[in-house]
Design an enzyme around this catalytic site. Structure first.
Site, PDB file in Angstrom:
ATOM      1  N   ASP A 160       7.794 104.105  53.814  1.00  0.00           N
ATOM      2  CA  ASP A 160       9.062 104.799  54.050  1.00  0.00           C
ATOM      3  C   ASP A 160       9.682 104.290  55.355  1.00  0.00           C
ATOM      4  O   ASP A 160       8.985 104.076  56.350  1.00  0.00           O
ATOM      5  CB  ASP A 160       8.813 106.312  54.133  1.00  0.00           C
ATOM      6  CG  ASP A 160      10.090 107.113  53.978  1.00  0.00           C
ATOM      7  OD1 ASP A 160      10.254 107.790  52.958  1.00  0.00           O
ATOM      8  OD2 ASP A 160      10.959 107.055  54.890  1.00  0.00           O
ATOM      9  N   ILE A 161      10.979 104.102  55.345  1.00  0.00           N
ATOM     10  CA  ILE A 161      11.680 103.551  56.512  1.00  0.00           C
ATOM     11  C   ILE A 161      11.714 104.556  57.670  1.00  0.00           C
ATOM     12  O   ILE A 161      11.878 104.172  58.824  1.00  0.00           O
ATOM     13  CB  ILE A 161      13.119 103.128  56.096  1.00  0.00           C
ATOM     14  CG1 ILE A 161      13.666 102.062  57.027  1.00  0.00           C
ATOM     15  CG2 ILE A 161      14.061 104.324  56.016  1.00  0.00           C
ATOM     16  CD1 ILE A 161      14.904 101.362  56.488  1.00  0.00           C
TER      17      ILE A 161
ATOM     18  N   ASN B 238      10.611 115.354  45.640  1.00  0.00           N
ATOM     19  CA  ASN B 238      11.769 116.215  45.862  1.00  0.00           C
ATOM     20  C   ASN B 238      12.674 116.039  44.649  1.00  0.00           C
ATOM     21  O   ASN B 238      13.027 114.912  44.301  1.00  0.00           O
ATOM     22  CB  ASN B 238      12.501 115.813  47.144  1.00  0.00           C
ATOM     23  CG  ASN B 238      11.648 116.060  48.385  1.00  0.00           C
ATOM     24  OD1 ASN B 238      10.918 117.055  48.453  1.00  0.00           O
ATOM     25  ND2 ASN B 238      11.714 115.162  49.346  1.00  0.00           N
TER      26      ASN B 238
ATOM     27  N   GLY C  19      15.976 118.356  48.906  1.00  0.00           N
ATOM     28  CA  GLY C  19      15.973 117.254  49.867  1.00  0.00           C
ATOM     29  C   GLY C  19      15.984 115.880  49.248  1.00  0.00           C
ATOM     30  O   GLY C  19      15.813 114.883  49.957  1.00  0.00           O
ATOM     31  N   GLN C  20      16.178 115.796  47.921  1.00  0.00           N
ATOM     32  CA  GLN C  20      16.233 114.452  47.327  1.00  0.00           C
ATOM     33  C   GLN C  20      17.483 113.727  47.803  1.00  0.00           C
ATOM     34  O   GLN C  20      18.594 114.274  47.744  1.00  0.00           O
ATOM     35  CB  GLN C  20      16.229 114.529  45.784  1.00  0.00           C
ATOM     36  CG  GLN C  20      16.172 113.137  45.148  1.00  0.00           C
ATOM     37  CD  GLN C  20      15.976 113.156  43.631  1.00  0.00           C
ATOM     38  OE1 GLN C  20      15.899 114.208  43.006  1.00  0.00           O
ATOM     39  NE2 GLN C  20      15.906 111.975  43.044  1.00  0.00           N
ATOM     40  N   SER C  21      17.288 112.517  48.310  1.00  0.00           N
ATOM     41  CA  SER C  21      18.426 111.743  48.818  1.00  0.00           C
ATOM     42  C   SER C  21      18.565 110.389  48.145  1.00  0.00           C
ATOM     43  O   SER C  21      19.603 109.741  48.278  1.00  0.00           O
ATOM     44  CB  SER C  21      18.295 111.558  50.340  1.00  0.00           C
ATOM     45  OG  SER C  21      17.103 110.870  50.644  1.00  0.00           O
TER      46      SER C  21
ATOM     47  N   HIS D 196      10.636 109.143  43.036  1.00  0.00           N
ATOM     48  CA  HIS D 196       9.646 108.593  43.956  1.00  0.00           C
ATOM     49  C   HIS D 196       8.693 109.689  44.379  1.00  0.00           C
ATOM     50  O   HIS D 196       9.098 110.818  44.638  1.00  0.00           O
ATOM     51  CB  HIS D 196      10.322 107.969  45.187  1.00  0.00           C
ATOM     52  CG  HIS D 196      11.370 108.819  45.816  1.00  0.00           C
ATOM     53  ND1 HIS D 196      12.654 108.934  45.296  1.00  0.00           N
ATOM     54  CD2 HIS D 196      11.340 109.619  46.905  1.00  0.00           C
ATOM     55  CE1 HIS D 196      13.358 109.753  46.057  1.00  0.00           C
ATOM     56  NE2 HIS D 196      12.575 110.201  47.036  1.00  0.00           N
TER      57      HIS D 196
ATOM     58  N   HIS E 225       6.273 110.807  47.301  1.00  0.00           N
ATOM     59  CA  HIS E 225       5.900 110.573  48.692  1.00  0.00           C
ATOM     60  C   HIS E 225       4.384 110.757  48.803  1.00  0.00           C
ATOM     61  O   HIS E 225       3.839 111.735  48.278  1.00  0.00           O
ATOM     62  CB  HIS E 225       6.537 111.620  49.616  1.00  0.00           C
ATOM     63  CG  HIS E 225       8.034 111.591  49.688  1.00  0.00           C
ATOM     64  ND1 HIS E 225       8.718 111.045  50.744  1.00  0.00           N
ATOM     65  CD2 HIS E 225       8.988 112.072  48.841  1.00  0.00           C
ATOM     66  CE1 HIS E 225      10.023 111.188  50.564  1.00  0.00           C
ATOM     67  NE2 HIS E 225      10.215 111.810  49.407  1.00  0.00           N
TER      68      HIS E 225
HETATM   69  P1  5GP Z   1      13.934 111.831  49.294  1.00  0.00           P
HETATM   70  O1  5GP Z   1      14.648 112.478  50.445  1.00  0.00           O
HETATM   71  O2  5GP Z   1      14.916 111.360  48.236  1.00  0.00           O
HETATM   72  O3  5GP Z   1      12.811 112.635  48.717  1.00  0.00           O
HETATM   73  O4  5GP Z   1      13.219 110.556  49.895  1.00  0.00           O
HETATM   74  C1  5GP Z   1      13.851 109.354  50.102  1.00  0.00           C
HETATM   75  C2  5GP Z   1      13.043 108.624  51.122  1.00  0.00           C
HETATM   76  O5  5GP Z   1      13.464 107.264  51.121  1.00  0.00           O
HETATM   77  C3  5GP Z   1      13.224 109.138  52.550  1.00  0.00           C
HETATM   78  O6  5GP Z   1      11.966 109.559  53.072  1.00  0.00           O
HETATM   79  C4  5GP Z   1      13.814 107.953  53.298  1.00  0.00           C
HETATM   80  O7  5GP Z   1      13.331 107.818  54.616  1.00  0.00           O
HETATM   81  C5  5GP Z   1      13.416 106.772  52.427  1.00  0.00           C
HETATM   82  N1  5GP Z   1      14.340 105.673  52.481  1.00  0.00           N
HETATM   83  C6  5GP Z   1      15.709 105.734  52.421  1.00  0.00           C
HETATM   84  N2  5GP Z   1      16.238 104.516  52.472  1.00  0.00           N
HETATM   85  C7  5GP Z   1      15.200 103.643  52.562  1.00  0.00           C
HETATM   86  C8  5GP Z   1      15.121 102.218  52.651  1.00  0.00           C
HETATM   87  O8  5GP Z   1      16.120 101.501  52.656  1.00  0.00           O
HETATM   88  N3  5GP Z   1      13.877 101.664  52.734  1.00  0.00           N
HETATM   89  C9  5GP Z   1      12.745 102.438  52.745  1.00  0.00           C
HETATM   90  N4  5GP Z   1      11.580 101.786  52.840  1.00  0.00           N
HETATM   91  N5  5GP Z   1      12.782 103.778  52.649  1.00  0.00           N
HETATM   92  C10 5GP Z   1      13.994 104.379  52.565  1.00  0.00           C
END
Ligand code: 5GP
Ligand code: ZN
Length: 114
Positions: A30-31, A87, A93-95, A100, A102
């Site tokens: 994760d970034i 999420n 909190g899904q973005s 995916h 975690h």
């Molecule tokens: P969500 O919030 O959808 O459950 O998780 C998305 C995750 O993707 C977040 O933890 C966020 O830090 C990670 N993320 C977003 N953009 C990137 C990216 O460009 N590269 C990587 N490696 N992770 C990303």
């Protein structure tokens, strides 16, 4: 999916630190890590969110957890405990709109999550 960030990472069009990949899945760091180990396990197939899963895809989640178990071993976080989280939806909190899992570990975890 042309405009999907995680499809692009899976295809190698956007760089990511990959820790595992095969024909079906890709795992990368994760970034914005929330724990010493924070990786994302994704299917190569574009599925927006958990609630879009069909009957025929139900096995995918079990495969993702088995893969998470394997990565947890590789990362040395099994004995200390780890967490796997999906999420689903903005409110959770899904973005990124490509499912995916975690995998987080390497530090004590508290409950409930925020
Ligand atoms: P969500 O919030 O959808 O459950 O998780 C998305 C995750 O993707 C977040 O933890 C966020 O830090 C990670 N993320 C977003 N953009 C990137 C990216 O460009 N590269 C990587 N490696 N992770 C990303
Ligand atoms: Zn996608």
């Amino acid at each position: 999916m042309k405009e999907c960030l995680f499809c692009k990472i899976a295809a190698g069009e956007i760089p990511a630190t990959k820790v595992y990949e095969d024909e079906q899945f890709v795992v990368f760091r994760d970034i914005n890590p929330q724990a010493p180990t924070h990786v994302l396990i994704i299917p190569r197939r574009h599925i927006e969110k958990l609630t879009d899963l069909t009957e025929s895809e139900s096995g995918l989640i079990g495969q993702m957890q088995l893969l998470a178990n394997k990565i947890a071993e590789q990362e040395g976080i099994t004995s200390g405990g780890f967490r796997t989280v999906f999420n689903c939806g903005e409110g959770a909190g899904q973005s990124v709109w490509h499912i995916h899992m975690h995998l987080l570990g390497g530090r004590p975890m508290t409950w409930p999550p925020g």
